[in-house]
Motif scaffolding. Structure first.
Motif, mmCIF file in Angstrom:
data_model
loop_
_atom_site.group_PDB
_atom_site.id
_atom_site.type_symbol
_atom_site.label_atom_id
_atom_site.label_comp_id
_atom_site.label_asym_id
_atom_site.label_seq_id
_atom_site.Cartn_x
_atom_site.Cartn_y
_atom_site.Cartn_z
ATOM 1 N N PRO A 189 2.074 11.213 9.210
ATOM 2 C CA PRO A 189 3.453 10.902 8.779
ATOM 3 C C PRO A 189 4.444 11.051 9.926
ATOM 4 O O PRO A 189 4.415 12.047 10.648
ATOM 5 N N GLU A 190 5.258 10.041 10.108
ATOM 6 C CA GLU A 190 6.289 10.066 11.130
ATOM 7 C C GLU A 190 7.552 9.415 10.589
ATOM 8 O O GLU A 190 7.557 8.840 9.505
ATOM 9 N N LYS A 191 8.616 9.494 11.362
ATOM 10 C CA LYS A 191 9.866 8.837 11.005
ATOM 11 C C LYS A 191 9.980 7.530 11.770
ATOM 12 O O LYS A 191 9.813 7.501 12.980
ATOM 13 N N LEU A 192 10.243 6.446 11.038
ATOM 14 C CA LEU A 192 10.399 5.140 11.675
ATOM 15 C C LEU A 192 11.703 5.114 12.456
ATOM 16 O O LEU A 192 12.774 5.382 11.908
ATOM 17 N N THR A 193 11.630 4.794 13.738
ATOM 18 C CA THR A 193 12.827 4.752 14.582
ATOM 19 C C THR A 193 12.833 3.473 15.406
ATOM 20 O O THR A 193 11.871 2.705 15.409
ATOM 21 N N CYS A 194 13.904 3.292 16.161
ATOM 22 C CA CYS A 194 14.014 2.112 17.011
ATOM 23 C C CYS A 194 12.985 2.132 18.142
ATOM 24 O O CYS A 194 12.728 1.102 18.775
ATOM 25 N N PRO A 205 7.387 5.233 3.342
ATOM 26 C CA PRO A 205 6.747 6.196 4.251
ATOM 27 C C PRO A 205 6.095 5.491 5.444
ATOM 28 O O PRO A 205 5.471 4.440 5.288
ATOM 29 N N PHE A 206 6.251 6.079 6.615
ATOM 30 C CA PHE A 206 5.692 5.505 7.851
ATOM 31 C C PHE A 206 4.630 6.450 8.400
ATOM 32 O O PHE A 206 4.836 7.668 8.460
ATOM 33 N N GLU A 207 3.501 5.868 8.781
ATOM 34 C CA GLU A 207 2.420 6.645 9.384
ATOM 35 C C GLU A 207 2.072 6.080 10.754
ATOM 36 O O GLU A 207 1.830 4.879 10.880
ATOM 37 N N LEU A 214 4.291 -2.819 12.495
ATOM 38 C CA LEU A 214 5.549 -2.726 13.245
ATOM 39 C C LEU A 214 5.941 -4.071 13.844
ATOM 40 O O LEU A 214 7.131 -4.381 13.958
ATOM 41 N N SER A 215 4.950 -4.870 14.216
ATOM 42 C CA SER A 215 5.245 -6.194 14.788
ATOM 43 C C SER A 215 5.924 -7.100 13.769
ATOM 44 O O SER A 215 6.729 -7.966 14.132
ATOM 45 N N VAL A 216 5.604 -6.910 12.485
ATOM 46 C CA VAL A 216 6.251 -7.689 11.425
ATOM 47 C C VAL A 216 7.738 -7.353 11.368
ATOM 48 O O VAL A 216 8.594 -8.236 11.269
ATOM 49 N N ASP A 261 0.815 -1.216 0.000
ATOM 50 C CA ASP A 261 0.000 0.000 0.000
ATOM 51 C C ASP A 261 0.847 1.265 0.000
ATOM 52 O O ASP A 261 0.322 2.378 0.166
ATOM 53 N N GLY A 262 2.144 1.112 -0.177
ATOM 54 C CA GLY A 262 3.024 2.266 -0.291
ATOM 55 C C GLY A 262 3.376 2.929 1.023
ATOM 56 O O GLY A 262 3.980 4.012 1.031
ATOM 57 N N LYS A 263 3.019 2.299 2.153
ATOM 58 C CA LYS A 263 3.355 2.887 3.446
ATOM 59 C C LYS A 263 3.365 1.814 4.519
ATOM 60 O O LYS A 263 2.833 0.718 4.340
#
Length: 489
Positions: free
Chosen positions: A375-380, A368-370, A338-340, A330-332
């Motif tokens: 919209p957010e930035k994927l982090t640890c 892209p992460f939502e 996140l569990s995956v 789905d492009g995002k």
């Protein structure tokens, strides 16, 4: 010359596809379609062994005409022989250098013999190479030496000689029996056969080593994945009669000289025609077409079998690629996925698969992460934030965890932290950790309506009690100093 790629839509291929699909489904039952009490083909018990017995699935064919000549065969053979000699030359030079590094002492009247004997005992694989005698002839000629022992002594005493490229000029001056292995003489050039070959190349998939790890069905996307199966050339044939009923020959001699009367030359040219046919099919992208046809045929069949259209059939190399494909559909990336990512980090963290995991995360980071549709930035910290905000409540245990992270922010958060930042930014990992932690606290503030600071419930703030600002105030106290983000004053 004529050629074309055709998809395997014939009856035989369809039968093979049906058998393959039924066997796969009856073994794995990914859609739970064996529940019915009515006896059908799908109720037949099948083992992995049965799936292997499918053998081959042909999904593309190529028909073509090619030319092969004895001259090409001979030139290629001579070139191959020179390449073998060149590699052996380098290996011999390295072996002698290895002897020098050992500081062996070969003194006395029989120094050359001692060097040769030591070589024979410790580098028997080189000495036994059938091309070694040709190498000795070549080195004697190029170095102007008289015998093998002089060659050994020369290499042992001269550390600058590392095995130069083979000189064609030197090859022409070798003894006749050695020279003809590497240089075409007049007699060889007079032998000529030119042959036209007509034949077919078939490509598809082998199921010999098929097992449960090669198949996955995603109910979420309704996609069937085949993992680790690569299209390959299954056969390449030129039969004596290409079209018997029309008397079209598979092999047809175009040019022939009396000097090439030996049947072995005809056999060599026929083999060359088969090689050219395979190469011609590869240039026409037969393997690409084999995968495209396989996907379409299997998709149609599975859709008929299930009375429900399958969205796609995809061939990928690894399980990681399957999960990446699913994540990018789905492009995002969203919260629930996140569990995956966490699962993949855990499964593929061993040393033998870290490179694959790094490639996986490099691809994940650019998607892209939502977080809750924003919209957010994927982090640890993304998974941690998702777990905390899932119920909208920051309980005392979660608060204590955040407080501990704040106190120990200069320490790595997890063993997977480095995968969430680009390699070129790895030197700034401490700074990125602080930035990510502060932003994570901001997300928690935005998505929480209750905060418990102590387990005895004495310090509880909630939006119901009009403590919105207090929740924000307490969590902002945990923010850490970083070059770009500072806690509020």
């Amino acid at each position: 010359m004529w050629s074309k790629i055709i998809s395997s839509a014939g009856f035989l291929i369809q039968v093979i596809i049906v058998i393959a699909a039924v066997l796969v489904f009856s073994f794995f039952d990914p859609f739970n379609i064996f529940g019915s009490k009515k006896k059908t083909l799908k109720d037949t018990p099948i083992s992995v062994t049965s799936i292997k017995e499918i053998g081959e699935l042909i999904t593309a064919e190529y028909y073509g005409e090619v030319l092969g000549s004895l001259k090409e065969v001979n030139i290629e053979r001579l070139d191959s022989n020179i390449n073998i000699l060149s590699e052996l030359n380098s290996n011999f030079a390295e072996a002698m250098a290895d002897m020098r590094r050992k500081n062996l002492e070969f003194k006395g009247l029989f120094k050359k013999r001692k060097i040769e004997n030591y070589f024979d005992e410790n580098y028997a694989d080189l000495r036994s190479d059938p091309y070694f005698k040709y190498l000795m002839d070549y080195l004697q000629e190029s170095l102007h030496l008289n015998n093998e022992r002089q060659v050994f002594k020369y290499f042992y005493d001269n550390d600058k000689y590392t095995g130069d490229d083979i000189s064609s000029a030197v090859l022409k001056d070798l003894p006749k029996e050695t020279r003809k292995v590497f240089v075409a003489d007049k007699q060889l050039l007079k032998k000529q056969i030119v042959m036209l070959g007509r034949g077919s190349v078939k490509a598809g998939y082998r199921f010999d080593n098929f097992n449960e790890n090669n198949f996955k069905y995603s109910s979420a996307s309704n996609i069937i994945y085949f993992i680790g199966l690569q299209p390959e050339i299954l056969s390449c044939h030129i039969n004596p009669w290409f079209i018997p009923e029309k008397k079209v020959k598979g092999f047809e001699i175009i040019l022939y000289t009396g000097k090439a009367s030996d049947p072995k030359y005809v056999a060599e040219v026929k083999e060359k025609c088969v090689e050219e046919l395979r190469e011609s099919a590869m240039k026409q992208d037969i393997l690409v077409k084999a995968e495209i046809n396989a996907r379409e045929n299997l998709k149609s069949f599975f859709s008929l079998l299930l009375d429900n259209p399958v969205n796609d059939v995809v061939f990928l190399n690894s399980k990681l690629q399957v999960y990446l494909y699913e994540l990018k559909l789905d492009g995002k990336i969203i919260n629930s996925e996140l569990s995956v990512i966490d699962s993949m980090l855990t499964q593929f963290s061993d040393s033998t698969r870290r490179d694959s995991l790094a490639d996986f995360m490099d691809s994940v980071r650019v998607v892209p992460f939502e977080f809750n549709h924003k919209p957010e930035k994927l982090t640890c910290f993304s998974s941690l934030v998702n777990r905390i905000t899932d119920d909208g409540v920051v309980d005392s245990v979660e608060y204590a965890n955040l407080k501990s992270l704040s106190t120990n922010i200069n320490k790595p958060y997890s063993a997977f932290e480095q995968y969430f930042i680009p390699k070129e930014d790895s030197a700034n990992i401490d700074v990125r950790r602080k930035e990510a932690f502060n932003r994570s606290l901001s997300i928690i503030i935005e998505n929480s309506f209750k905060l418990s600071i102590s387990p005895d419930a004495k310090l509880v703030y909630s939006k119901e009690l009009k403590n919105d600002e207090k929740i924000k105030e307490e969590l902002e106290k945990l923010m850490v100093k970083s070059p770009n983000t500072s806690p509020p004053q």
